[in-house]
Design a protein around this motif. Structure first.
Motif, PDB file in Angstrom:
ATOM      1  N   ILE A  71      11.467 -11.937  -7.131  1.00 29.36           N
ATOM      2  CA  ILE A  71      11.385 -10.918  -6.082  1.00 29.36           C
ATOM      3  C   ILE A  71      10.472 -11.379  -4.943  1.00 29.36           C
ATOM      4  CG2 ILE A  71       9.499  -9.605  -7.103  1.00 29.36           C
ATOM      5  CD1 ILE A  71      11.151  -7.077  -6.224  1.00 29.36           C
ATOM      6  N   ASP A  72      10.913 -11.118  -3.729  1.00 28.00           N
ATOM      7  CA  ASP A  72      10.127 -11.441  -2.531  1.00 28.00           C
ATOM      8  C   ASP A  72       9.266 -10.223  -2.214  1.00 28.00           C
ATOM      9  OD1 ASP A  72       9.095 -12.008  -0.050  1.00 28.00           O
ATOM     10  OD2 ASP A  72      11.019 -12.503   0.874  1.00 28.00           O
ATOM     11  N   THR A  73       7.996 -10.267  -2.598  1.00 27.50           N
ATOM     12  CA  THR A  73       7.103  -9.114  -2.437  1.00 27.50           C
ATOM     13  C   THR A  73       6.629  -8.927  -0.998  1.00 27.50           C
ATOM     14  OG1 THR A  73       5.202 -10.457  -3.076  1.00 27.50           O
ATOM     15  CG2 THR A  73       6.311  -9.222  -4.827  1.00 27.50           C
ATOM     16  N   SER A  74       7.037  -9.803  -0.093  1.00 25.89           N
ATOM     17  CA  SER A  74       6.672  -9.640   1.312  1.00 25.89           C
ATOM     18  C   SER A  74       7.804  -9.013   2.129  1.00 25.89           C
ATOM     19  CB  SER A  74       6.288 -10.986   1.927  1.00 25.89           C
ATOM     20  OG  SER A  74       7.426 -11.820   2.005  1.00 25.89           O
ATOM     21  N   TYR A  75       8.942  -8.741   1.494  1.00 26.46           N
ATOM     22  CA  TYR A  75      10.137  -8.277   2.201  1.00 26.46           C
ATOM     23  C   TYR A  75      10.213  -6.752   2.228  1.00 26.46           C
ATOM     24  CZ  TYR A  75      15.169  -7.626   3.112  1.00 26.46           C
ATOM     25  OH  TYR A  75      16.380  -7.245   3.620  1.00 26.46           O
ATOM     26  N   LEU A  76      10.357  -6.192   3.412  1.00 23.85           N
ATOM     27  CA  LEU A  76      10.642  -4.773   3.590  1.00 23.85           C
ATOM     28  C   LEU A  76      11.910  -4.668   4.429  1.00 23.85           C
ATOM     29  CD1 LEU A  76       7.074  -3.381   4.327  1.00 23.85           C
ATOM     30  CD2 LEU A  76       8.404  -3.093   2.229  1.00 23.85           C
ATOM     31  N   ALA A  77      12.950  -4.079   3.875  1.00 26.45           N
ATOM     32  CA  ALA A  77      14.267  -4.104   4.501  1.00 26.45           C
ATOM     33  C   ALA A  77      14.411  -3.166   5.693  1.00 26.45           C
ATOM     34  CB  ALA A  77      15.334  -3.756   3.463  1.00 26.45           C
ATOM     35  N   TYR A  78      13.702  -2.063   5.687  1.00 24.93           N
ATOM     36  CA  TYR A  78      13.983  -1.008   6.655  1.00 24.93           C
ATOM     37  C   TYR A  78      12.849  -0.835   7.663  1.00 24.93           C
ATOM     38  CZ  TYR A  78      17.187  -0.154   2.846  1.00 24.93           C
ATOM     39  OH  TYR A  78      18.125  -0.317   1.868  1.00 24.93           O
ATOM     40  N   GLU A  79      13.222  -0.574   8.920  1.00 26.10           N
ATOM     41  CA  GLU A  79      12.225  -0.375   9.968  1.00 26.10           C
ATOM     42  C   GLU A  79      11.291   0.784   9.647  1.00 26.10           C
ATOM     43  OE1 GLU A  79      13.617  -0.236  14.003  1.00 26.10           O
ATOM     44  OE2 GLU A  79      15.146  -1.741  13.582  1.00 26.10           O
ATOM     45  N   CYS A  80      11.813   1.854   9.062  1.00 20.40           N
ATOM     46  CA  CYS A  80      10.975   3.014   8.775  1.00 20.40           C
ATOM     47  C   CYS A  80       9.875   2.656   7.775  1.00 20.40           C
ATOM     48  CB  CYS A  80      11.811   4.176   8.267  1.00 20.40           C
ATOM     49  SG  CYS A  80      12.788   3.825   6.793  1.00 20.40           S
ATOM     50  N   VAL A  81      10.174   1.818   6.798  1.00 22.36           N
ATOM     51  CA  VAL A  81       9.168   1.410   5.807  1.00 22.36           C
ATOM     52  C   VAL A  81       8.181   0.436   6.438  1.00 22.36           C
ATOM     53  CG1 VAL A  81       8.817   0.316   3.559  1.00 22.36           C
ATOM     54  CG2 VAL A  81      10.790   1.807   3.920  1.00 22.36           C
ATOM     55  N   ARG A  82       8.673  -0.476   7.265  1.00 20.35           N
ATOM     56  CA  ARG A  82       7.763  -1.382   7.978  1.00 20.35           C
ATOM     57  C   ARG A  82       6.815  -0.589   8.875  1.00 20.35           C
ATOM     58  NH1 ARG A  82      12.584  -4.617   8.155  1.00 20.35           N
ATOM     59  NH2 ARG A  82      13.036  -3.969  10.289  1.00 20.35           N
ATOM     60  N   GLY A  83       7.317   0.498   9.477  1.00 18.12           N
ATOM     61  CA  GLY A  83       6.483   1.353  10.306  1.00 18.12           C
ATOM     62  C   GLY A  83       5.382   2.029   9.497  1.00 18.12           C
ATOM     63  N   MET A  84       5.702   2.461   8.278  1.00 20.47           N
ATOM     64  CA  MET A  84       4.683   3.051   7.410  1.00 20.47           C
ATOM     65  C   MET A  84       3.561   2.055   7.142  1.00 20.47           C
ATOM     66  SD  MET A  84       6.818   5.020   4.488  1.00 20.47           S
ATOM     67  CE  MET A  84       8.443   5.599   4.877  1.00 20.47           C
ATOM     68  N   CYS A  85       3.920   0.811   6.967  1.00 19.91           N
ATOM     69  CA  CYS A  85       2.931  -0.221   6.650  1.00 19.91           C
ATOM     70  C   CYS A  85       2.132  -0.657   7.873  1.00 19.91           C
ATOM     71  CB  CYS A  85       3.618  -1.429   6.020  1.00 19.91           C
ATOM     72  SG  CYS A  85       4.304  -1.032   4.410  1.00 19.91           S
ATOM     73  N   LEU A  86       2.632  -0.340   9.048  1.00 20.42           N
ATOM     74  CA  LEU A  86       1.922  -0.707  10.271  1.00 20.42           C
ATOM     75  C   LEU A  86       0.522  -0.096  10.308  1.00 20.42           C
ATOM     76  CD1 LEU A  86       2.454  -2.377  12.778  1.00 20.42           C
ATOM     77  CD2 LEU A  86       3.289  -0.316  13.893  1.00 20.42           C
ATOM     78  N   ALA A  87       0.353   1.070   9.736  1.00 22.78           N
ATOM     79  CA  ALA A  87      -0.957   1.728   9.698  1.00 22.78           C
ATOM     80  C   ALA A  87      -1.974   0.890   8.926  1.00 22.78           C
ATOM     81  CB  ALA A  87      -0.834   3.109   9.076  1.00 22.78           C
ATOM     82  N   LEU A  88      -1.517   0.014   8.056  1.00 18.80           N
ATOM     83  CA  LEU A  88      -2.434  -0.828   7.287  1.00 18.80           C
ATOM     84  C   LEU A  88      -3.237  -1.754   8.195  1.00 18.80           C
ATOM     85  CD1 LEU A  88      -0.083  -1.782   4.334  1.00 18.80           C
ATOM     86  CD2 LEU A  88      -1.896  -0.064   4.346  1.00 18.80           C
ATOM     87  N   ALA A  89      -2.710  -2.051   9.368  1.00 19.95           N
ATOM     88  CA  ALA A  89      -3.432  -2.914  10.305  1.00 19.95           C
ATOM     89  C   ALA A  89      -4.729  -2.263  10.779  1.00 19.95           C
ATOM     90  CB  ALA A  89      -2.549  -3.236  11.505  1.00 19.95           C
ATOM     91  N   LEU A  90      -4.816  -0.964  10.652  1.00 22.32           N
ATOM     92  CA  LEU A  90      -6.013  -0.239  11.090  1.00 22.32           C
ATOM     93  C   LEU A  90      -7.089  -0.164  10.009  1.00 22.32           C
ATOM     94  CD1 LEU A  90      -4.215   2.761  12.825  1.00 22.32           C
ATOM     95  CD2 LEU A  90      -5.107   0.686  13.889  1.00 22.32           C
ATOM     96  N   LEU A  91      -6.761  -0.518   8.777  1.00 15.87           N
ATOM     97  CA  LEU A  91      -7.699  -0.326   7.672  1.00 15.87           C
ATOM     98  C   LEU A  91      -9.051  -1.003   7.849  1.00 15.87           C
ATOM     99  CD1 LEU A  91      -5.396  -0.401   4.537  1.00 15.87           C
ATOM    100  CD2 LEU A  91      -6.477   1.556   5.631  1.00 15.87           C
ATOM    101  N   PRO A  92      -9.143  -2.259   8.266  1.00 16.92           N
ATOM    102  CA  PRO A  92     -10.481  -2.864   8.379  1.00 16.92           C
ATOM    103  C   PRO A  92     -11.388  -2.125   9.355  1.00 16.92           C
ATOM    104  CG  PRO A  92      -8.799  -4.553   8.450  1.00 16.92           C
ATOM    105  CD  PRO A  92      -8.092  -3.227   8.522  1.00 16.92           C
ATOM    106  N   ARG A  93     -10.805  -1.509  10.388  1.00 12.34           N
ATOM    107  CA  ARG A  93     -11.600  -0.791  11.382  1.00 12.34           C
ATOM    108  C   ARG A  93     -11.912   0.635  10.945  1.00 12.34           C
ATOM    109  NH1 ARG A  93      -7.435  -2.792  14.334  1.00 12.34           N
ATOM    110  NH2 ARG A  93      -7.836  -4.848  15.098  1.00 12.34           N
ATOM    111  N   ALA A  94     -11.222   1.116   9.934  1.00 13.47           N
ATOM    112  CA  ALA A  94     -11.387   2.507   9.514  1.00 13.47           C
ATOM    113  C   ALA A  94     -12.328   2.624   8.324  1.00 13.47           C
ATOM    114  CB  ALA A  94     -10.014   3.088   9.172  1.00 13.47           C
TER     115      ALA A  94
END
Length: 162
Positions: free
Chosen positions: A83-106
């Motif tokens: 399994i490719d654990t870095s693969y997200l097929a759908y834009e909506c799921v990739r969008g959910m993960c985009l918030a993770l970019a804010l974690l170090p600052r939060a």
């Protein structure tokens, strides 16, 4: 486009039935010149236009027992897939993960950076096939990932085939 019917050839891997969701299909998508990976999807027959989950298996040199969810051809020359654990097929799921970019600052007040990451939690309502929880577990160090799914058949199929 995500979550739409695509005109693709598919090989049925497994069919199961659920009291909550009816018949559920697990299928491999057949693509020419794609020996290095396999796309696998879960669909509910009651709404074939909606893909419940899509995961990608990639070619590797070795395959462990944990990675053996993807049935391989009988040939010894066949590529090993995991399994490719870095693969997200759908834009909506990739969008959910985009918030993770804010974690170090939060960072929460009073916590060191390492304790901050260890204190983070994620809740997924509905497993689908487990792509989002799998991605989070493998790509966000220290994140606790919980998932709730009311259909035991979906959980069984995800664990066995996805």
């Amino acid at each position: 486009q995500p979550l739409t019917v695509r005109m693709e050839l598919a090989r049925l891997v497994h069919c199961s039935s659920s009291m909550l969701n009816g018949d559920i299909l697990v299928e491999d998508i057949i693509r020419e010149n794609a020996a290095e990976f396999v796309i696998r999807r879960m669909r509910f027959v009651s709404n074939l236009a909606l893909e419940q989950c899509e995961v990608r298996f990639i070619s590797t040199q070795e395959q462990t027992a944990e990675d053996s969810k993807c049935p391989l051809p009988e040939s010894n020359d066949a590529p090993k897939l995991t399994i490719d654990t870095s693969y997200l097929a759908y834009e909506c799921v990739r969008g959910m993960c985009l918030a993770l970019a804010l974690l170090p600052r939060a960072k929460r007040p009073g916590l060191s950076a390492s304790k901050h990451l260890a204190s983070l939690k994620s809740m997924s309502i509905g497993l689908a096939g487990g792509a989002l929880p799998t991605f989070l577990r493998h790509n966000v160090a220290g994140l606790r990932v919980d998932c709730v799914e009311i259909d035991g058949t979906v959980v069984e199929l995800a664990m066995k085939f996805l």
